[in-house]
Design an enzyme around this catalytic site. Structure first.
Site, mmCIF file in Angstrom:
data_model
loop_
_atom_site.group_PDB
_atom_site.id
_atom_site.type_symbol
_atom_site.label_atom_id
_atom_site.label_comp_id
_atom_site.label_asym_id
_atom_site.label_seq_id
_atom_site.Cartn_x
_atom_site.Cartn_y
_atom_site.Cartn_z
ATOM 1 C CD1 TRP A 101 -2.255 -2.169 1.711
ATOM 2 C CD2 TRP A 101 -3.030 -1.077 -0.096
ATOM 3 N NE1 TRP A 101 -3.306 -2.891 1.185
ATOM 4 C CE2 TRP A 101 -3.789 -2.250 0.083
ATOM 5 C CE3 TRP A 101 -3.327 -0.243 -1.169
ATOM 6 C CZ2 TRP A 101 -4.836 -2.602 -0.778
ATOM 7 C CZ3 TRP A 101 -4.376 -0.583 -2.020
ATOM 8 C CH2 TRP A 101 -5.111 -1.749 -1.814
ATOM 9 C CG ASP A 171 -3.199 3.745 4.346
ATOM 10 O OD1 ASP A 171 -4.200 3.485 5.046
ATOM 11 O OD2 ASP A 171 -2.988 3.214 3.236
ATOM 12 C CE LYS A 195 -8.933 -3.333 3.924
ATOM 13 N NZ LYS A 195 -7.683 -2.736 3.528
HETATM 14 C C1 PLP Z 1 -7.289 -1.999 2.194
HETATM 15 C C2 PLP Z 1 -6.225 -0.956 2.265
HETATM 16 C C3 PLP Z 1 -6.180 0.126 1.359
HETATM 17 C C4 PLP Z 1 -7.157 0.275 0.220
HETATM 18 O O1 PLP Z 1 -8.335 0.815 0.665
HETATM 19 P P1 PLP Z 1 -9.483 1.248 -0.371
HETATM 20 O O2 PLP Z 1 -10.581 1.655 0.527
HETATM 21 O O3 PLP Z 1 -9.786 0.062 -1.228
HETATM 22 O O4 PLP Z 1 -8.956 2.375 -1.177
HETATM 23 C C5 PLP Z 1 -5.207 1.069 1.544
HETATM 24 N N1 PLP Z 1 -4.302 0.986 2.534
HETATM 25 C C6 PLP Z 1 -4.308 -0.036 3.418
HETATM 26 C C7 PLP Z 1 -3.293 -0.083 4.497
HETATM 27 C C8 PLP Z 1 -5.263 -1.047 3.288
HETATM 28 O O5 PLP Z 1 -5.272 -2.073 4.161
#
Ligand code: PLP
Length: 359
Positions: A101, A171, A195
């Site tokens: 990511w 993030d 998540k």
């Molecule tokens: C799942 C995930 C993403 C992607 O998220 P979206 O909502 O599909 O854009 C980005 N960063 C991390 C750390 C993730 O686990």
């Protein structure tokens, strides 16, 4: 028999949350309608949004120096929204990369700012967090970005990155609400909901108010943080159902004793699973012990020719979605907040039995 869903995302919801959704589907808050069918300008919905914000602030200890926003477009939209709002083509930003990511984040940011990584970006599967020379960071960079938990590789930061004073942006999509941290160490934090905070459709953003509305770039109204901060995320019709599910999840987190109690449980769950994998010669985990994830546990079978058998038999045993991401291979158990300890016990019992019959 209970089904345990180890999906990395969209991921398992707490059973209590699903039951609440079911109970309120035909009559939410005395409206005679589901929450999906009422105006986002109605008093009922505004009250719900107020409770959601208050509860998020309480559980995560977010002071009034920060704005909290709910933004559509996933974590992925934040990969561009962040640089577009607080940097520019003439500016620069620093990215610490230790997985999939982070690579996606810097790639997108590089379209809008001079995005520099702290260390050379590897094509191999990350199994630790690369060191870097803090004194080499550009003190004029607009921000420092990292991914607190790399969901595919199971690599998690257990301390803050050194930024030499640069504004820290993170993030936290796969670990927000799973462990305690101090919001005041950050300038900006984001996590899409699917998540640990509910279902896909919204991204929860925490941003220092003094970072908002400073952009010199020409940006669409819908990608300006100011739009969300000024309207409390009510500018356009927001994703109302994901918003409601987020509130139910926050209430559930509170009922579990809050983030500290959730974290203790997550540490117990993950250490139990890692300990089992480590003592076995049949399974292995390749991630450095000091940066193993408490919420995504990748593991490999020593004999990879058994992978398909493992997946088929685990699914029959009601242990779902254990396949690792194709970029990493092997298996992965995502053991987010909604997975109880009994799910770890069921998984380990299955792994023991699989080893006994195939080892
Ligand atoms: C799942 C995930 C993403 C992607 O998220 P979206 O909502 O599909 O854009 C980005 N960063 C991390 C750390 C993730 O686990």
């Amino acid at each position: 028999m209970t089904v345990y869903n180890f999906s990395a995302g969209p991921a398992a919801l707490p059973l209590e949350v699903k039951k609440q959704i079911e109970a309120e589907l035909y009559d939410w808050n005395g409206t005679g309608c589901s929450v999906m069918e009422v105006s986002h300008r109605s008093q009922e919905f505004i009250d719900m949004a107020d409770e959601n914000e208050a509860l998020a602030r309480e559980l995560l200890n977010i002071s009034n120096d920060y704005s909290v926003m709910l933004i559509p477009g996933g974590a992925r939209l934040q990969y561009s929204m962040l640089p577009v709002n607080i940097s520019s083509q003439q500016g620069s930003a620093i990215y610490a990369i230790n997985g999939h990511w982070g690579k996606q984040a810097i790639k997108e940011a590089a379209r809008f700012t001079q995005a520099v990584s702290t260390a050379p970006i590897s094509n191999d599967v990350y199994a630790d967090i690369p060191n870097y020379d803090v004194s080499g960071l550009n003190p004029k960079a607009d921000y420092f970005h990292y991914t607190s938990n790399e969901t595919l590789e199971g690599v998690q930061w257990h301390k803050l990155p050194q930024t030499n004073g640069l504004p820290l942006c993170c993030d936290m999509t796969s670990d927000l609400l799973t462990r305690e941290f101090d919001v005041n160490d950050y300038s900006m934090i984001y996590a899409s909901a699917q998540k640990n905070m509910g279902i896909a459709g919204i991204t929860f953003v925490i941003m220092r108010r003094d970072m908002i509305g400073k952009s010199n770039n020409l940006i669409p109204t819908m990608t300006d943080y100011k739009t969300y901060a000024d309207t409390r995320s009510f500018y356009n019709t927001p994703p109302t159902f994901p918003w409601y599910v987020m509130l139910l999840v926050l209430r559930w987190v509170k009922s579990q004793g809050g983030v500290a109690a959730i974290q203790r449980n997550n540490q117990l769950k993950s250490s139990t699973l890692y300990n089992y994998v480590d003592q076995s010669d049949f399974y292995l985990n390749k991630v450095a012990p000091d940066c193993r994830s408490e919420v995504n546990v990748p593991f490999w079978l020593a004999d990879e020719s058994l992978n398909q058998k493992f997946l088929t038999e685990s699914s029959v045993a009601n242990l779902k979605a254990l396949k690792g991401h194709m970029a990493v291979g092997g298996m992965r158990a995502s053991i987010y907040n909604a997975i109880p300890m009994s799910g770890i016990e069921a998984l380990i019992a299955f792994m023991q039995e699989f080893e006994r019959t195939h080892g």
